[in-house]
Design a protein around this motif. Structure first.
Motif, PDB file in Angstrom:
ATOM      1  N   VAL A 281       0.845  -1.198   0.000  1.00  0.00           N
ATOM      2  CA  VAL A 281       0.000   0.000   0.000  1.00  0.00           C
ATOM      3  C   VAL A 281       0.880   1.248   0.000  1.00  0.00           C
ATOM      4  O   VAL A 281       2.079   1.165   0.271  1.00  0.00           O
ATOM      5  N   PRO A 282       0.311   2.436  -0.289  1.00  0.00           N
ATOM      6  CA  PRO A 282       1.093   3.660  -0.099  1.00  0.00           C
ATOM      7  C   PRO A 282       1.512   3.772   1.374  1.00  0.00           C
ATOM      8  O   PRO A 282       0.783   3.348   2.263  1.00  0.00           O
ATOM      9  N   ASN A 283       2.686   4.333   1.584  1.00  0.00           N
ATOM     10  CA  ASN A 283       3.294   4.310   2.911  1.00  0.00           C
ATOM     11  C   ASN A 283       2.372   4.818   4.029  1.00  0.00           C
ATOM     12  O   ASN A 283       2.338   4.259   5.126  1.00  0.00           O
ATOM     13  N   GLY A 284       1.603   5.879   3.741  1.00  0.00           N
ATOM     14  CA  GLY A 284       0.743   6.465   4.767  1.00  0.00           C
ATOM     15  C   GLY A 284      -0.402   5.552   5.191  1.00  0.00           C
ATOM     16  O   GLY A 284      -1.092   5.829   6.177  1.00  0.00           O
ATOM     17  N   GLU A 285      -0.628   4.453   4.455  1.00  0.00           N
ATOM     18  CA  GLU A 285      -1.694   3.503   4.793  1.00  0.00           C
ATOM     19  C   GLU A 285      -1.137   2.269   5.503  1.00  0.00           C
ATOM     20  O   GLU A 285      -1.861   1.299   5.726  1.00  0.00           O
ATOM     21  N   ASP A 286       0.166   2.288   5.837  1.00  0.00           N
ATOM     22  CA  ASP A 286       0.847   1.059   6.250  1.00  0.00           C
ATOM     23  C   ASP A 286       0.600   0.677   7.715  1.00  0.00           C
ATOM     24  O   ASP A 286       0.903  -0.443   8.121  1.00  0.00           O
ATOM     25  N   GLY A 287       0.085   1.608   8.491  1.00  0.00           N
ATOM     26  CA  GLY A 287      -0.348   1.246   9.841  1.00  0.00           C
ATOM     27  C   GLY A 287       0.741   0.996  10.870  1.00  0.00           C
ATOM     28  O   GLY A 287       0.549   0.197  11.776  1.00  0.00           O
ATOM     29  N   PRO A 289       2.596   2.497  13.948  1.00  0.00           N
ATOM     30  CA  PRO A 289       2.546   3.615  14.888  1.00  0.00           C
ATOM     31  C   PRO A 289       3.940   4.202  15.106  1.00  0.00           C
ATOM     32  O   PRO A 289       4.906   3.466  15.240  1.00  0.00           O
ATOM     33  N   GLY A 290       4.001   5.517  15.105  1.00  0.00           N
ATOM     34  CA  GLY A 290       5.276   6.181  15.321  1.00  0.00           C
ATOM     35  C   GLY A 290       6.074   6.346  14.045  1.00  0.00           C
ATOM     36  O   GLY A 290       7.121   6.978  14.036  1.00  0.00           O
ATOM     37  N   VAL A 291       5.601   5.752  12.958  1.00  0.00           N
ATOM     38  CA  VAL A 291       6.295   5.892  11.679  1.00  0.00           C
ATOM     39  C   VAL A 291       5.335   6.441  10.619  1.00  0.00           C
ATOM     40  O   VAL A 291       5.617   7.444   9.976  1.00  0.00           O
ATOM     41  N   THR A 292       4.172   5.785  10.451  1.00  0.00           N
ATOM     42  CA  THR A 292       3.238   6.243   9.420  1.00  0.00           C
ATOM     43  C   THR A 292       1.950   6.810  10.003  1.00  0.00           C
ATOM     44  O   THR A 292       1.108   7.317   9.274  1.00  0.00           O
ATOM     45  N   GLN A 293       1.752   6.684  11.299  1.00  0.00           N
ATOM     46  CA  GLN A 293       0.565   7.258  11.937  1.00  0.00           C
ATOM     47  C   GLN A 293       0.757   7.204  13.453  1.00  0.00           C
ATOM     48  O   GLN A 293       1.738   6.648  13.936  1.00  0.00           O
ATOM     49  N   ASP A 294      -0.200   7.788  14.186  1.00  0.00           N
ATOM     50  CA  ASP A 294      -0.241   7.607  15.625  1.00  0.00           C
ATOM     51  C   ASP A 294      -1.143   6.413  15.920  1.00  0.00           C
ATOM     52  O   ASP A 294      -2.118   6.167  15.206  1.00  0.00           O
ATOM     53  N   ALA A 295      -0.817   5.696  16.978  1.00  0.00           N
ATOM     54  CA  ALA A 295      -1.682   4.589  17.399  1.00  0.00           C
ATOM     55  C   ALA A 295      -3.080   5.150  17.674  1.00  0.00           C
ATOM     56  O   ALA A 295      -3.229   6.275  18.141  1.00  0.00           O
ATOM     57  N   VAL A 296      -4.097   4.344  17.350  1.00  0.00           N
ATOM     58  CA  VAL A 296      -5.487   4.763  17.556  1.00  0.00           C
ATOM     59  C   VAL A 296      -5.861   4.440  19.004  1.00  0.00           C
ATOM     60  O   VAL A 296      -5.858   3.281  19.413  1.00  0.00           O
ATOM     61  N   ARG A 297      -6.146   5.484  19.772  1.00  0.00           N
ATOM     62  CA  ARG A 297      -6.470   5.319  21.200  1.00  0.00           C
ATOM     63  C   ARG A 297      -7.962   5.009  21.350  1.00  0.00           C
ATOM     64  O   ARG A 297      -8.744   5.220  20.422  1.00  0.00           O
TER      65      ARG A 297
END
Ligand code: C2O
Ligand code: CU
Length: 636
Positions: A281-287, A289-297
């Motif tokens: 997938v595109p990198n921003g969709e890679d899931g 945490p701390g690299v491509t997004q923040d963990a979902v709280r």
């Protein structure tokens, strides 16, 4: 495997020789000869072993050769000459001889410590430190022994010498400067969004997303992550973390569809993400945490969108504190069917998962029966969601391995009674035409779960069920299918990267740990591989430890070029998870065609947690996310 045994033997011989020399220092003349012979034999055998390993292609035992052998040869040689001279002169052990014997013991001990603590690569500083230790211990011994050479003193000195060496060596070696870990393309986690907009040629992972306007039929699903008590078919219950069910809801699409997934976290305080294992997938969709997004709280949501470009069998799982969270149940399957080919009559997706004493094949913790009329085409999609290798058996029919890690194999031929060895995270698609007699699918060592396919028109007594025999042959993907028409492997690479995997004591996560290392270092100190778009990278992954490492690069598939120097002779193999067994050297090709900051790690996630992770970084890509922080991002 032979080389692993040899390596263990070398360690044991070094320990034995160290003890032998020390005993020779202490024993009266009667025992002296014996201890000397033992120490010499141990030393000699060790040298032969090291040379054999080296000759076996283990260039990555450099520290044994560069430091271990010279230390051994010099000190053992000195001790031998001194002892012979004493014997010739007919005098009991003189003080100089005792010092020489102790030096031989220190030399063998330092060799052992170098192997256990430093490994590969050997830095000049570490090598020098080992030599200095042997010298210092010898000088101290000499000073003490020339003053008062009674037996007590000698033992005290020997013990103190050993202790000093162990203490010095046990101090974690400072990580060698991680040449490009922090200088590459702005991948600097300390620069949050507040650090200003990246200059023109830089792009943030947050922008590497699938545009909402992308064309294609939508496959929409919402996954709610939550704690759940799962009632299993056997009647047992399991306290799990799930994406709504165990396994999570199956995502099924056709090639070209646009998959849109909304992840909602109901009550998982550890946080959660969705990583699409094997899906580029595109990198921003890679899931991550701390690299491509923040963990979902808890209470938060995150939406993923990607085009279903690759067909085949994949899976999804959380990447936040993943070792424990995945085992608890945060995973599900993703299958993309080709548009232009008919599906099999019976198409079953079978993730295998175990936790504690419970194993699941699909959603079942028992042996399940499924009616399949004779003559129907069957496709079984085996997925190993565990963190160790699992061996699957399909008995009662010939079958073909149609795909590995989502990629179809060229001209697969029928095989029978071969063990299918799936690395942690790996997938095999198996196809066959349903015979008149039952077919059984199971995993070795987990007899309580399985699947029996049987023709409903031909009732069979349970005794007729195909026995789950353990085949003696293991399927070898390197020599399966056809190479005809395959694109030849490239010859020119723009980059080469060698990574040596090992297990060494290291300072990790704020404390000492028997860590899993890459090039002697632990995450986040393992240097990243930095590439440009369009690069052709030759990765050489070496395992000099004693455990198997299923390596998983994110965002890319790699083509197997050679395993222990042997190139695949059958269908080309494009994998996203490959199992590097002890002593193996894998050479794989990676085409840098998917910009981003990508994890590259061992999928035995316990190993990843203990350091075995690194990044593949494209120049110019930055991340506004960082580990820890308010989202408590923890990508391993
Ligand atoms: Cu399936 Cu980074 O993992
Ligand atoms: Cu591992």
């Amino acid at each position: 495997m032979i080389s692993s045994g040899l390596q263990l033997l070398i360690l044991a011989l070094a320990a034995g020789a160290a003890a032998g020399w020390a005993v020779a220092t202490l024993r009266s003349s009667a025992g002296l000869g014996l201890a000397l012979v033992a120490a010499l034999a141990g030393t000699g055998l060790k040298i032969i072993g090291v040379v054999a390993l080296w000759g076996h292609g283990w260039w990555f035992v450099g520290e044994k050769v560069i430091i271990g052998l010279p230390l051994t040869l010099v000190t053992a040689g000195w001790a031998t000459v001194a002892a012979i001279r004493d014997a010739r002169a007919g005098r009991p052990r003189s003080t100089p001889t005792r010092v020489a014997l102790l030096a031989a013991s220190y030399g063998a001990g330092a060799d052992l410590l170098t192997q256990l603590l430093i490994g590969y690569p050997l830095t000049p500083a570490a090598g020098l430190a080992m030599i200095m230790m042997v010298l210092a211990a010898t000088v101290i011994s000499w000073v003490v022994l020339t003053r008062r050479a009674d037996r007590r003193t000698i033992s005290t000195v020997a013990a103190a010498g050993c202790l000093i060496m162990i203490l010095v060596a046990a101090v974690p070696w400072p990580a060698a400067p991680t040449a490009n870990a922090h200088s590459h393309g702005g991948h600097d986690h300390d620069h949050g969004p507040g650090a200003g907009d990246p200059p023109g040629d830089q792009v943030s992972v947050a922008e590497l997303r699938t545009p909402a306007s992308v064309a294609g039929r939508r496959v929409r699903i919402t996954l709610e992550a939550a704690q759940q008590t799962v009632a299993l078919p056997s009647g047992r219950t399991l306290e799990a973390w799930t994406y709504g069910s165990l396994p999570g809801p199956a995502i099924v699409a056709e090639q070209g569809d646009v998959i849109e997934v909304t992840l909602r976290n109901r009550d998982l305080t550890a946080g959660v993400t969705l990583h699409w294992h094997g899906y580029d997938v595109p990198n921003g969709e890679d899931g991550v945490p701390g690299v491509t997004q923040d963990a979902v709280r808890p209470g938060e949501t995150f939406s993923y969108r990607f085009v279903a470009a690759q067909v085949g069998t994949y899976w999804y799982h959380t990447h936040q504190r993943s070792a424990g969270a995945l085992r608890r149940g945060l995973f599900g399957t993703l299958v993309v069917h080709p548009r232009d080919r008919p599906r099999a009559d019976v198409d079953l997706t079978l993730p295998f998962h175990s936790r504690g004493g419970i194993a699941l094949l699909g959603a079942t913790d028992t042996v399940r029966r499924q009616p399949v009329p004779t003559g129907r085409s069957v496709r079984l999609r085996l997925i190993n969601t565990d963190q160790e290798t699992r061996q699957f058996v399909v008995s009662g029919t010939d079958f073909r391995v149609a795909a590995i890690d989502g990629t179809d194999l060229a001209e697969p031929t029928p095989i029978r009674a071969e063990l299918l060895r799936l690395p942690a995270g790996g997938r095999y698609d198996v196809t066959f035409t349903m015979p008149a007699t039952p077919v059984r699918v199971g995993a070795v060592g987990f007899d309580s779960v399985g699947l029996i396919l049987a023709d409903p028109a031909r009732p069979t007594a349970p005794a007729d069920d195909p026995l789950q025999v353990t085949p003696s042959r293991t399927f070898d993907p390197l020599g399966y299918g056809s190479a005809a028409g395959a694109e030849p492997p490239p010859t020119g690479f723009t980059q080469e990267r060698t990574v040596v995997l090992d297990r060494l004591p290291r300072w990790h996560d704020g404390g000492p740990a028997l860590a899993y290392t890459m090039d002697g270092q632990v995450y986040p100190h393992v240097p990243a591989t930095v590439v440009r778009r369009g690069d052709l990278v030759l990765f050489r992954i070496v395992n000099r430890g004693f455990e198997t490492h299923p390596m998983h690069p994110h965002g890319h598939h790699v083509r197997v070029l050679r395993v222990n120097g042997r190139a695949p002779t059958g269908s080309p193999l494009w994998l996203d998870t490959f199992e590097v067994q002890p002593g193996e050297v894998w050479e794989v090709e990676l085409r840098a065609d998917n910009p981003g900051i990508w994890m590259d790690h061992c999928h035995n996630l316990e190993h990843a947690t203990l350091g075995m992770m690194t990044h593949l970084v494209y120049e110019g890509v930055t991340s506004p996310y960082r580990e820890g922080g308010t989202a408590d991002n923890e990508p391993s």
